[in-house]
Design a protein around this motif. Structure first.
Motif, short mmCIF file in Angstrom:
data_model
loop_
_atom_site.label_atom_id
_atom_site.label_comp_id
_atom_site.label_asym_id
_atom_site.label_seq_id
_atom_site.Cartn_x
_atom_site.Cartn_y
_atom_site.Cartn_z
N PRO A 1 0.84 -1.21 0.00
CA PRO A 1 0.00 0.00 0.00
C PRO A 1 0.87 1.26 0.00
N LEU A 2 0.47 2.26 -0.76
CA LEU A 2 1.30 3.46 -0.91
C LEU A 2 1.40 4.29 0.36
N LYS A 3 0.44 4.11 1.29
CA LYS A 3 0.48 4.92 2.53
C LYS A 3 1.76 4.66 3.33
N ASN A 4 2.42 3.53 3.08
CA ASN A 4 3.62 3.18 3.85
C ASN A 4 4.90 3.82 3.31
N PHE A 5 4.79 4.60 2.24
CA PHE A 5 6.01 5.14 1.63
C PHE A 5 6.08 6.66 1.74
N LYS A 6 7.27 7.15 2.03
CA LYS A 6 7.50 8.60 2.11
C LYS A 6 7.28 9.25 0.75
N ASN A 7 7.85 8.60 -0.28
CA ASN A 7 7.63 9.11 -1.64
C ASN A 7 7.02 8.02 -2.53
N SER B 1 -6.61 10.45 5.34
CA SER B 1 -5.69 11.32 6.11
C SER B 1 -4.40 11.56 5.31
N PHE B 2 -3.96 10.57 4.55
CA PHE B 2 -2.79 10.79 3.68
C PHE B 2 -3.04 11.96 2.72
N ILE B 3 -4.22 11.97 2.13
CA ILE B 3 -4.56 13.03 1.15
C ILE B 3 -4.51 14.41 1.82
N TYR B 4 -5.07 14.50 3.05
CA TYR B 4 -5.04 15.79 3.76
C TYR B 4 -3.62 16.20 4.14
N LYS B 5 -2.83 15.20 4.52
CA LYS B 5 -1.48 15.51 5.02
C LYS B 5 -0.48 15.80 3.91
N ASN B 6 -0.71 15.23 2.72
CA ASN B 6 0.32 15.27 1.66
C ASN B 6 -0.27 15.81 0.35
N MET C 1 -5.21 2.40 -3.74
CA MET C 1 -3.74 2.35 -3.83
C MET C 1 -3.10 2.73 -2.50
N LEU C 2 -3.65 3.75 -1.85
CA LEU C 2 -3.05 4.21 -0.60
C LEU C 2 -3.35 3.24 0.54
N GLU C 3 -4.62 2.83 0.64
CA GLU C 3 -5.04 1.99 1.77
C GLU C 3 -4.55 0.55 1.61
#
Ligand code: CP3
Length: 343
Positions: free
Chosen positions: A97-103, A164-169, A149-151
């Protein structure tokens, strides 16, 4: 195509009745599908052009619907971006899942060739379909695809980490949206080159963000996809589920038709949506678990609307659910086709 009530309605022409098709009409309620599914995995069925074409056309024969929709899935886009995808008994799942990556951008390696098998399925459908059966191509809209993709999996409680990823990044999210949009455009263009007759964009999780935020972040991408599809004279249907009063912002620069979920009555959606945009929808698929007498009462509510409204395609407010009796699905298709719409 000379003689299609579905395509005529999309063009805004007056027809004797509304056309009918159902979201998820192939892979859920048909006994003929379930029989095939018992012998093959979902991946097998969608990646073998002969099988995919056969399954695509089953609802045309078994339910008598006015259009076929390509048998594939919205998650083939992340798959073609290099994300390992598995369809498990608990829904789709990505390896990383993409949420685990910095970039997360470094994790993506778009390879349009990974979608080739789908174009071979379209070739097969176009050569084997019954006369005057339009084919709907489709893709997922960017927010919905990005949520998976993120989750990393289909999450029933609303993709909390993805949101929350979307709001943060914000800036990384914009880059991800751009990458999804670019590949989706290439995918849509190829579907068109191989012979689809209309295109639907599924924003199943459109209601997960406040509408204003959704609009500013995602509408530019929707408009871009819509523009390239419509430049090829292919009608464009957009399904932004659960956007409520956001229907007010559905204008002709977004789509030709908008698919309405069950929450907003079609009569209300008609008042909110721009008058030049047609409507599709919106029976609650769960109603199909009820007796036909109960279903008929709900259907009757559409008659007055359908008498006056020519820019309307009968459909569900979301896809068929496993376990719905086939007889009830058939009953509804027959009802739409045999009702006197007094037009
Ligand atoms: O009639 C059809 O089935 C047409 C093909 C189609 C599928 N998926 C096949 C499928 C279409 C148009 C889709 C779209 C899709 N896929 C969406 C948007 C529309 C919607 O209903 O919300 C979404 C969000 C997905 C992602 C997806 N694919 C999920 C959440 C799941 C698992 C849960 C479920 O609904 O089964 C899938 C798997 C999937 N896609 C199946 C089918 C037939 C089931 C696979 C199996 O048999 O195990």
């Amino acid at each position: 195509m000379q003689n299609s009530i579905f395509l005529d309605t999309l063009k805004g022409e007056k027809t004797s009745r509304p056309p009918v098709w159902f979201m998820r009409q192939a892979g859920r309620v048909l006994p003929s599908y379930l029989e095939l599914r018992a012998k093959h995995s979902f991946w097998q069925m969608m990646s073998d052009p002969g099988l995919a074409a056969k399954v695509t056309l089953l609802p045309v024969y078994d339910l008598g619907v006015d259009a076929a929709i390509l048998f594939s899935d919205i998650l083939v886009i992340p798959y073609a971006m290099g994300m390992g995808l598995d369809f498990t008994d608990h829904g789709p799942k990505f390896d990383r899942p993409l949420k685990n990556f910095k970039n997360p951008m470094t994790e993506l390696h778009p390879d349009p060739d990974k979608l080739q098998y789908i174009y071979r399925a379209i070739d097969e459908i176009v050569t084997t379909r019954p006369e005057n059966t339009p084919l709907i191509g489709f893709a997922g809209a960017p927010l919905t695809v990005l949520c998976y993709m993120l989750e990393g999996l289909s999450n029933k409680s609303g993709f909390p980490d993805a949101i929350s990823f979307i709001y943060k990044n914000k800036s990384i999210t914009e880059k991800l949206i751009e990458a999804i949009t670019d590949l989706t455009i290439e995918y849509a263009m190829q579907q068109i080159a191989h012979g689809i007759d209309s295109f639907q964009l599924f924003e199943t999780h459109g209601g997960l963000l406040p509408f204003d935020f959704y609009k500013s972040m995602f509408f530019p991408s929707i408009k871009k996809i819509s523009r390239v599809v419509r430049n090829k004279s292919i009608p464009f249907i957009y399904f932004p589920k659960d956007i409520g009063t956001g229907f007010r912002h559905i204008t002709p620069d977004i789509c030709d038709f908008v698919s309405v979920d069950w929450q907003t009555p079609v009569t209300e959606a008609r008042k909110l949506v721009h008058p030049d945009v047609g409507l599709q929808g919106n029976l609650d698929p769960r109603l199909l678990f009820a007796d036909q007498a109960v279903i008929e009462k709900e259907l009757a509510k559409y008659i007055e609307f359908g008498q006056k409204e020519y820019k309307w395609i009968f459909n569900l407010g979301h896809g068929f659910i496993p376990g719905i009796p086939f007889e009830n699905a058939k009953y509804i298709a027959d009802w739409v086709k045999t009702t006197n719409w007094n037009r």
